[in-house]
Motif scaffolding. Structure first.
Motif, PDB file in Angstrom:
ATOM      1  N   ALA A   1      31.555  45.074  55.466  1.00 40.51           N
ATOM      2  CA  ALA A   1      30.648  44.257  54.668  1.00 40.51           C
ATOM      3  C   ALA A   1      30.440  44.876  53.289  1.00 40.51           C
ATOM      4  CB  ALA A   1      29.312  44.106  55.386  1.00 40.51           C
ATOM      5  N   ALA A   2      30.268  46.195  53.228  1.00 40.15           N
ATOM      6  CA  ALA A   2      30.137  46.868  51.933  1.00 40.15           C
ATOM      7  C   ALA A   2      31.423  46.728  51.124  1.00 40.15           C
ATOM      8  CB  ALA A   2      29.805  48.343  52.154  1.00 40.15           C
ATOM      9  N   PHE A   3      32.557  46.851  51.787  1.00 33.55           N
ATOM     10  CA  PHE A   3      33.865  46.677  51.158  1.00 33.55           C
ATOM     11  C   PHE A   3      33.977  45.285  50.559  1.00 33.55           C
ATOM     12  CE2 PHE A   3      38.686  47.462  52.033  1.00 33.55           C
ATOM     13  CZ  PHE A   3      38.963  47.098  50.731  1.00 33.55           C
ATOM     14  N   SER A   4      33.572  44.266  51.297  1.00 33.56           N
ATOM     15  CA  SER A   4      33.703  42.897  50.816  1.00 33.56           C
ATOM     16  C   SER A   4      32.804  42.630  49.611  1.00 33.56           C
ATOM     17  CB  SER A   4      33.372  41.906  51.940  1.00 33.56           C
ATOM     18  OG  SER A   4      32.013  42.024  52.334  1.00 33.56           O
ATOM     19  N   LEU A   5      31.619  43.229  49.577  1.00 36.80           N
ATOM     20  CA  LEU A   5      30.741  43.052  48.419  1.00 36.80           C
ATOM     21  C   LEU A   5      31.309  43.730  47.176  1.00 36.80           C
ATOM     22  CD1 LEU A   5      27.205  43.533  50.048  1.00 36.80           C
ATOM     23  CD2 LEU A   5      28.259  41.411  49.254  1.00 36.80           C
ATOM     24  N   VAL A   6      31.858  44.924  47.346  1.00 35.15           N
ATOM     25  CA  VAL A   6      32.512  45.600  46.217  1.00 35.15           C
ATOM     26  C   VAL A   6      33.702  44.781  45.737  1.00 35.15           C
ATOM     27  CG1 VAL A   6      33.791  47.665  45.534  1.00 35.15           C
ATOM     28  CG2 VAL A   6      31.742  47.882  46.943  1.00 35.15           C
ATOM     29  N   TYR A   7      34.466  44.247  46.668  1.00 33.36           N
ATOM     30  CA  TYR A   7      35.611  43.378  46.382  1.00 33.36           C
ATOM     31  C   TYR A   7      35.164  42.169  45.561  1.00 33.36           C
ATOM     32  CZ  TYR A   7      40.065  41.124  47.741  1.00 33.36           C
ATOM     33  OH  TYR A   7      41.303  40.529  47.764  1.00 33.36           O
ATOM     34  N   PHE A   8      34.091  41.533  46.001  1.00 37.26           N
ATOM     35  CA  PHE A   8      33.549  40.354  45.331  1.00 37.26           C
ATOM     36  C   PHE A   8      33.098  40.682  43.911  1.00 37.26           C
ATOM     37  CE2 PHE A   8      29.598  37.820  44.561  1.00 37.26           C
ATOM     38  CZ  PHE A   8      30.208  36.590  44.340  1.00 37.26           C
ATOM     39  N   LEU A   9      32.419  41.812  43.734  1.00 35.34           N
ATOM     40  CA  LEU A   9      31.922  42.204  42.412  1.00 35.34           C
ATOM     41  C   LEU A   9      33.072  42.556  41.469  1.00 35.34           C
ATOM     42  CD1 LEU A   9      28.813  44.352  43.424  1.00 35.34           C
ATOM     43  CD2 LEU A   9      28.838  42.035  42.486  1.00 35.34           C
ATOM     44  N   ILE A  10      34.137  43.147  41.996  1.00 34.15           N
ATOM     45  CA  ILE A  10      35.303  43.460  41.159  1.00 34.15           C
ATOM     46  C   ILE A  10      35.921  42.180  40.610  1.00 34.15           C
ATOM     47  CG2 ILE A  10      37.667  44.354  41.200  1.00 34.15           C
ATOM     48  CD1 ILE A  10      36.707  46.482  43.164  1.00 34.15           C
ATOM     49  N   ILE A  11      36.060  41.165  41.466  1.00 40.44           N
ATOM     50  CA  ILE A  11      36.632  39.886  41.022  1.00 40.44           C
ATOM     51  C   ILE A  11      35.753  39.259  39.945  1.00 40.44           C
ATOM     52  CG2 ILE A  11      37.217  37.540  41.739  1.00 40.44           C
ATOM     53  CD1 ILE A  11      37.965  38.665  44.463  1.00 40.44           C
ATOM     54  N   LEU A  12      34.438  39.242  40.166  1.00 43.06           N
ATOM     55  CA  LEU A  12      33.525  38.674  39.170  1.00 43.06           C
ATOM     56  C   LEU A  12      33.605  39.435  37.849  1.00 43.06           C
ATOM     57  CD1 LEU A  12      30.234  37.829  41.106  1.00 43.06           C
ATOM     58  CD2 LEU A  12      32.002  36.268  40.318  1.00 43.06           C
ATOM     59  N   LEU A  13      33.649  40.754  37.915  1.00 38.68           N
ATOM     60  CA  LEU A  13      33.675  41.566  36.703  1.00 38.68           C
ATOM     61  C   LEU A  13      34.947  41.338  35.898  1.00 38.68           C
ATOM     62  CD1 LEU A  13      32.511  43.804  34.911  1.00 38.68           C
ATOM     63  CD2 LEU A  13      33.613  45.477  36.428  1.00 38.68           C
ATOM     64  N   VAL A  14      36.089  41.360  36.573  1.00 44.70           N
ATOM     65  CA  VAL A  14      37.352  41.193  35.861  1.00 44.70           C
ATOM     66  C   VAL A  14      37.467  39.786  35.285  1.00 44.70           C
ATOM     67  CG1 VAL A  14      39.867  41.261  36.074  1.00 44.70           C
ATOM     68  CG2 VAL A  14      38.482  42.950  37.261  1.00 44.70           C
ATOM     69  N   CYS A  15      37.030  38.764  36.032  1.00 51.70           N
ATOM     70  CA  CYS A  15      37.051  37.393  35.508  1.00 51.70           C
ATOM     71  C   CYS A  15      36.153  37.258  34.286  1.00 51.70           C
ATOM     72  CB  CYS A  15      36.618  36.405  36.596  1.00 51.70           C
ATOM     73  SG  CYS A  15      37.833  36.160  37.900  1.00 51.70           S
ATOM     74  N   TRP A  16      35.003  37.917  34.318  1.00 44.63           N
ATOM     75  CA  TRP A  16      34.101  37.873  33.155  1.00 44.63           C
ATOM     76  C   TRP A  16      34.757  38.550  31.955  1.00 44.63           C
ATOM     77  CZ3 TRP A  16      31.672  41.956  30.500  1.00 44.63           C
ATOM     78  CH2 TRP A  16      30.723  41.557  29.559  1.00 44.63           C
ATOM     79  N   VAL A  17      35.429  39.678  32.176  1.00 48.99           N
ATOM     80  CA  VAL A  17      36.114  40.366  31.082  1.00 48.99           C
ATOM     81  C   VAL A  17      37.227  39.485  30.520  1.00 48.99           C
ATOM     82  CG1 VAL A  17      37.584  42.336  30.500  1.00 48.99           C
ATOM     83  CG2 VAL A  17      35.555  42.670  31.920  1.00 48.99           C
ATOM     84  N   PHE A  18      38.004  38.849  31.413  1.00 48.58           N
ATOM     85  CA  PHE A  18      39.058  37.933  30.974  1.00 48.58           C
ATOM     86  C   PHE A  18      38.475  36.828  30.096  1.00 48.58           C
ATOM     87  CE2 PHE A  18      42.358  39.005  34.327  1.00 48.58           C
ATOM     88  CZ  PHE A  18      43.335  39.274  33.394  1.00 48.58           C
ATOM     89  N   TYR A  19      37.447  36.198  30.596  1.00 50.46           N
ATOM     90  CA  TYR A  19      36.876  35.036  29.903  1.00 50.46           C
ATOM     91  C   TYR A  19      36.297  35.426  28.546  1.00 50.46           C
ATOM     92  CZ  TYR A  19      33.927  30.988  28.988  1.00 50.46           C
ATOM     93  OH  TYR A  19      33.329  29.907  28.404  1.00 50.46           O
ATOM     94  N   THR A  20      35.498  36.479  28.507  1.00 49.42           N
ATOM     95  CA  THR A  20      34.877  36.879  27.250  1.00 49.42           C
ATOM     96  C   THR A  20      35.913  37.342  26.232  1.00 49.42           C
ATOM     97  OG1 THR A  20      34.463  39.082  28.201  1.00 49.42           O
ATOM     98  CG2 THR A  20      32.673  37.484  28.264  1.00 49.42           C
ATOM     99  N   THR A  21      36.943  38.039  26.694  1.00 52.92           N
ATOM    100  CA  THR A  21      37.993  38.496  25.779  1.00 52.92           C
ATOM    101  C   THR A  21      38.736  37.320  25.158  1.00 52.92           C
ATOM    102  OG1 THR A  21      38.295  40.526  27.075  1.00 52.92           O
ATOM    103  CG2 THR A  21      40.056  39.907  25.561  1.00 52.92           C
TER     104      THR A  21
END
Length: 289
Positions: free
Chosen positions: A261-281
């Protein structure tokens, strides 16, 4: 003075949507958050451990290796599929029966289920019965995706390119079809070259669809599971074991629900973070222009 009366009855029309979202997304997410801070022995025995599982996950060398493979894989297919999809869209006919036929042929790989795609390439890559494997053997290349990590990696990448490049191509094709004809008429009057038309007319107009395509492909590639699992099972060794497969092995194979469960939350946050970086860039680059 006329007082405007607000009618809030419309909120009742969207209430079923909120309930469905809460049932299908928010409640499972809260369940995962609950599991991530507990040590679960059985359905009735569990102990609060705080952030212990998160510390364990962040220090897990297997997670670091899988994360590195995941980023390498995602950026590799984006670097291949985006330019290739644009090229395919530019070559597709825009009028007549050929346009309809081209759309159908390009869309066929998208209609194939993920597990079937893995099975197709599993057969396709075999040297004894597969066309690709037999071709590689005929030209003297020692190709075996089941035993060679490099061959397995290249096969998974090639499989994804075949499966998902049509999505980028169709998005770009729709963007190209939305460009008004007057832009092309002005380019012909100015005797602009084919490259100039692409650089100054087509590519800027494709920015919005490319943002959608890049975000969709990144999120999907970062969560890939079925195709490499069917094709290689994560092997040879762990060469094609990505984050999703590591998560499934931990949650189902080892039944470590807390760390998973902790792994999946970290996984989820990584996807959100990278997508946000992609979009803002991309949006900042578009503003600078």
């Amino acid at each position: 003075m006329q007082i405007k009366v607000e009618n809030n009855k419309a909120w009742f029309l969207v209430l079923p949507v909120f309930l469905i979202v809460a049932f299908s997304a928010i409640i499972p997410l809260m369940t995962v958050v609950n599991y991530s801070v507990q040590d679960i022995f059985d359905p009735y025995t569990r102990y609060f451990v705080g952030t212990e599982w998160f510390k364990q996950v962040m220090l897990d060398s297997r997670l670091h290796e899988a994360l590195l493979r995941q980023f390498l894989y995602s950026f590799t297919i984006l670097a291949i599929e985006v330019p290739l999809g644009i090229c395919v869209a530019l070559m597709m006919p825009t009028k007549g029966r050929g346009a309809s036929l081209a759309l159908i042929l390009v869309a066929i790989p998208l209609l194939i289920p993920w597990n079937v795609v893995g099975t197709i390439w599993q057969i396709f890559g075999r040297a004894d019965i597969g066309l690709f494997g037999a071709f590689m053997s005929s030209i003297g290349v020692d190709y075996n995706y089941a035993s060679d990590p490099t061959d397995a990696w290249l096969t998974v990448v090639l499989m994804d390119v075949w499966h998902w490049t049509p999505l980028i191509a169709l998005l770009c094709y729709s963007g190209l079809r939305a460009i008004p004809e007057v832009y092309y008429q002005a380019a012909r009057i100015d005797q602009a070259s084919r490259w100039a038309v692409f650089r100054y007319i087509q590519l800027p107009k494709l920015t919005n669809v490319l943002i959608i395509g890049v975000l969709l492909r990144f999120m999907d590639s970062f969560m890939i599971y079925t195709e490499p699992f069917v094709l290689t099972g994560g092997g040879p060794g762990s060469s094609t074991t990505f984050l999703s497969q590591s998560l499934v092995q931990q949650a189902i194979g080892q039944f470590d629900l807390g760390p998973a469960a902790a792994f999946s939350l970290v996984y989820f946050l990584i996807i959100l973070l990278v997508c946000w970086v992609f979009y803002t860039t991309i949006m900042n680059m578009q503003k600078d222009k």
